[in-house]
Design an enzyme around this catalytic site. Structure first.
Site, short mmCIF file in Angstrom:
data_model
loop_
_atom_site.label_atom_id
_atom_site.label_comp_id
_atom_site.label_asym_id
_atom_site.label_seq_id
_atom_site.Cartn_x
_atom_site.Cartn_y
_atom_site.Cartn_z
N ARG A 59 0.78 -1.25 0.02
CA ARG A 59 -0.02 0.07 0.06
C ARG A 59 0.92 1.27 0.02
O ARG A 59 0.41 2.56 -0.23
CB ARG A 59 -0.90 0.11 1.05
CG ARG A 59 -2.02 -1.07 1.22
CD ARG A 59 -2.81 -1.40 2.51
NE ARG A 59 -2.00 -2.11 3.33
CZ ARG A 59 -2.30 -2.64 4.54
NH1 ARG A 59 -3.47 -2.22 5.03
NH2 ARG A 59 -1.60 -3.46 5.21
N TYR A 107 32.73 32.47 -4.23
CA TYR A 107 32.85 31.01 -3.99
C TYR A 107 34.31 30.49 -3.33
O TYR A 107 35.33 30.99 -4.15
CB TYR A 107 32.95 30.31 -5.40
CG TYR A 107 33.35 29.06 -5.43
CD1 TYR A 107 32.44 27.89 -4.71
CD2 TYR A 107 34.44 28.39 -6.13
CE1 TYR A 107 32.74 26.61 -4.56
CE2 TYR A 107 34.72 27.18 -5.91
CZ TYR A 107 33.92 26.09 -5.01
OH TYR A 107 34.26 24.89 -4.85
N TYR A 132 39.41 24.36 -9.91
CA TYR A 132 39.24 23.06 -10.78
C TYR A 132 39.84 23.45 -12.18
O TYR A 132 39.38 24.42 -12.85
CB TYR A 132 37.74 22.94 -10.68
CG TYR A 132 37.24 21.44 -11.69
CD1 TYR A 132 37.91 20.54 -11.47
CD2 TYR A 132 36.29 21.60 -12.49
CE1 TYR A 132 37.71 19.12 -11.88
CE2 TYR A 132 35.99 20.59 -13.28
CZ TYR A 132 36.57 19.25 -12.96
OH TYR A 132 36.43 18.09 -13.40
N ARG A 140 45.71 43.08 -13.74
CA ARG A 140 44.72 43.39 -14.57
C ARG A 140 45.28 44.39 -15.89
O ARG A 140 46.25 45.12 -15.32
CB ARG A 140 43.55 43.67 -13.98
CG ARG A 140 43.79 45.21 -12.82
CD ARG A 140 42.46 45.81 -12.47
NE ARG A 140 42.60 46.12 -11.12
CZ ARG A 140 43.02 47.51 -10.46
NH1 ARG A 140 43.21 48.17 -11.52
NH2 ARG A 140 42.76 47.44 -9.21
#
Ligand code: UD1
Ligand code: CA
Length: 455
Positions: A16, A366, A387, A440
């Site tokens: 059931r 992050y 990564y 930069r």
């Protein structure tokens, strides 16, 4: 006190439930139903617990471990047949035997103890734990004679109209004189609507033999409910949740809206912690005292120390030390360890990283595979680039470093203590103490050039 045994019936498939998962493995407040039952039995003074397994036997055994021994029921021919499978283990046992289903997760050790006491005091052959159900549909009914003495139990599918009107139900928990139980089981048959060997038939058999059969009524139907389908599962969760929340509140935890606060059975929370509504706290989670857990937070397998503030954030398999705060809308993924008095603001994700005391990570950042020291300032929109498409690499950031906004720290890289990363830098080389790194393109201003543009 006589020897006390218990049998848990947990071999059924649970048709059931309409599920791939066998019934007794469905969870109520983060713990399988059968585990709830066995935990409560372990708390009652029972010498010997045997669980009857069949469907999902290996998983049930794994879940329960050494708290019980096991008997295998190859074919699910009914609850009476299930009890018979314990004959090798319990057939010659002394004393009294409690039988309970693995799908009644709300029973407490207290009730089991009361049932044993009631049964032992009356020297009964069997005592049925009954209760009065607002809607008895689906349960076995307790049939009593004119003077109120228990005669037998009739199953829903075998009951006449009048019997179906009976509101006193069999909770599926019984206490038996062990020897008399196994004798009576030899006499049951499967001549009924479901073609099963019913344990409930033992009652009428013992009566016919002139044995003492009594009933002990549990006045709290909620405790006795059996779970046969998902509707009942949701109800059982609600009842268990109310119980958990009440207990926590009695221990000094404030809940703004306990009816929408979902906390698993083993979660620990300290005094003067305030929990808003719409919070989910699961698994092996511990929360200290004087914390604030704001609505929309989801906390799983996490350790939170005292005085921590969590606002609408998700925390998984992580740790937050004293005085730290997070949120709104941030995410600690597995193995994030947040030091003391660390501030993690909004839209930040931290994974497999240690963040030292007093460091601030305010916005849109992050951090993955990293070790950060103390009193660092991480600007807005910083990405720890961990990564390379095949491997993860580590980043270290020393004490009191400053990471300007919108910087990328391309791992592996070491940012020395007291060094300064200019905003917008993509850092691929390590820095030395007191360096300022700027990576930069220089800005060029072209005078009056905007006039030539089409806008
Ligand atoms: C059973 C009782 C019913 C009682 C109700 C209380 C019987 C015949 N009926 O009905 O009187 O009101 O519990 O909740 O006992 N199981 C096995 N092997 C089997 C069959 C069942 O181990 O061959 C186990 C199931 O896994 C379950 C328990 O026994 O944990 C009860 O079986 P279930 O089919 O749920 O019985 P109910 O119809 O609820
Ligand atoms: Ca049942």
């Amino acid at each position: 006190m006589a020897n006390r045994n218990a049998i848990v019936l947990a071999a059924g498939k649970g048709t059931r439930m309409k599920s791939k998962l066998y019934k007794v493995l469905h969870q109520v407040c983060g713990k399988t139903m059968v585990e709830h039952v066995v935990n409560q039995l372990s708390k009652a003074n029972i010498d010997n617990i045997v669980t009857v397994v069949g469907f999902g036997a290996d998983t049930v055994k794994q879940t329960l471990g050494s708290r019980t021994s096991f008997a295998l029921q190859q074919q699910q021919l009914g609850t009476g047949h299930a009890v018979m499978q314990t004959k090798d283990l319990l057939g010659d046992a002394e004393g009294e035997t409690l039988v309970v289903s693995g799908d009644t997760p709300l029973f407490t050790a207290e009730t089991f103890n009361h049932l044993f006491e009631y049964h032992e005091q009356r020297h009964a052959a069997a005592t049925i734990l009954t209760s009065v159900a607002p809607d008895p549909t689906g349960y076995g009914r307790i049939v009593r004679n004119d003077v109120g003495i228990v005669e037998r139990i009739v199953e829903q599918k075998d009951a006449t109209k009048e019997e179906q009107a009976i509101k006193e139900i069999n909770t599926g928990v019984y206490c038996f004189d062990n020897a008399k139980l196994f004798e009576a089981l030899k006499k049951i048959n499967n001549d009924n609507a479901q073609g099963e060997y019913y344990l409930t038939d033992v009652i009428a058999i013992l009566k016919q033999q002139g044995e003492v059969v009594t009933a002990y009524r549990d006045n709290d139907f909620n405790e006795t409910m059996g779970v046969n389908d998902r509707v009942a599962l949701a109800r059982a969760n609600k009842i268990m949740q109310a119980r958990i929340n009440k207990h926590l509140m009695q221990q000094g935890v404030s809940m703004i809206d306990p009816s929408t606060t979902y906390i698993d059975a083993d979660v620990k929370i300290g005094q003067d912690t305030v929990i808003e509504g719409g919070v989910v706290i699961k698994g092996n989670t511990t929360i200290g005292s004087d914390c604030f857990i704001g609505s929309g937070s989801r906390i799983i397998d996490t350790t939170i120390h005292d005085g921590v503030k969590v606002i609408s954030s998700t925390l998984e398999s992580s740790e937050m030390h004293t005085g730290s705060d997070i949120g709104p809308n941030s995410h600690l993924r597995p193995n994030a360890e947040i030091g003391k008095n660390v501030h993690i603001g909004n839209f930040c994700e931290v994974k497999k990283a240690y963040i030292g005391d007093g460091t601030k990570v305010g916005h849109l950042t992050y951090i993955g595979n990293a070790t950060l020291g103390k009193n660092i300032n991480v600007g807005c929109g910083v990405v720890f680039v961990n990564y390379d498409g095949s491997k993860k690499h580590h980043t270290n950031v020393g004490d009191h470093a400053f990471i300007g906004s919108n910087s990328n720290l391309v791992a592996p890289v070491n940012i020395a203590a007291d060094s300064f990363i200019a905003a917008g830098s993509t850092i691929t080389d390590s820095t030395e103490r007191f360096d300022m790194a700027i990576a930069r393109q220089r800005q060029t201003n072209k005078p009056n050039y905007a006039k030539k543009l089409p806008w």
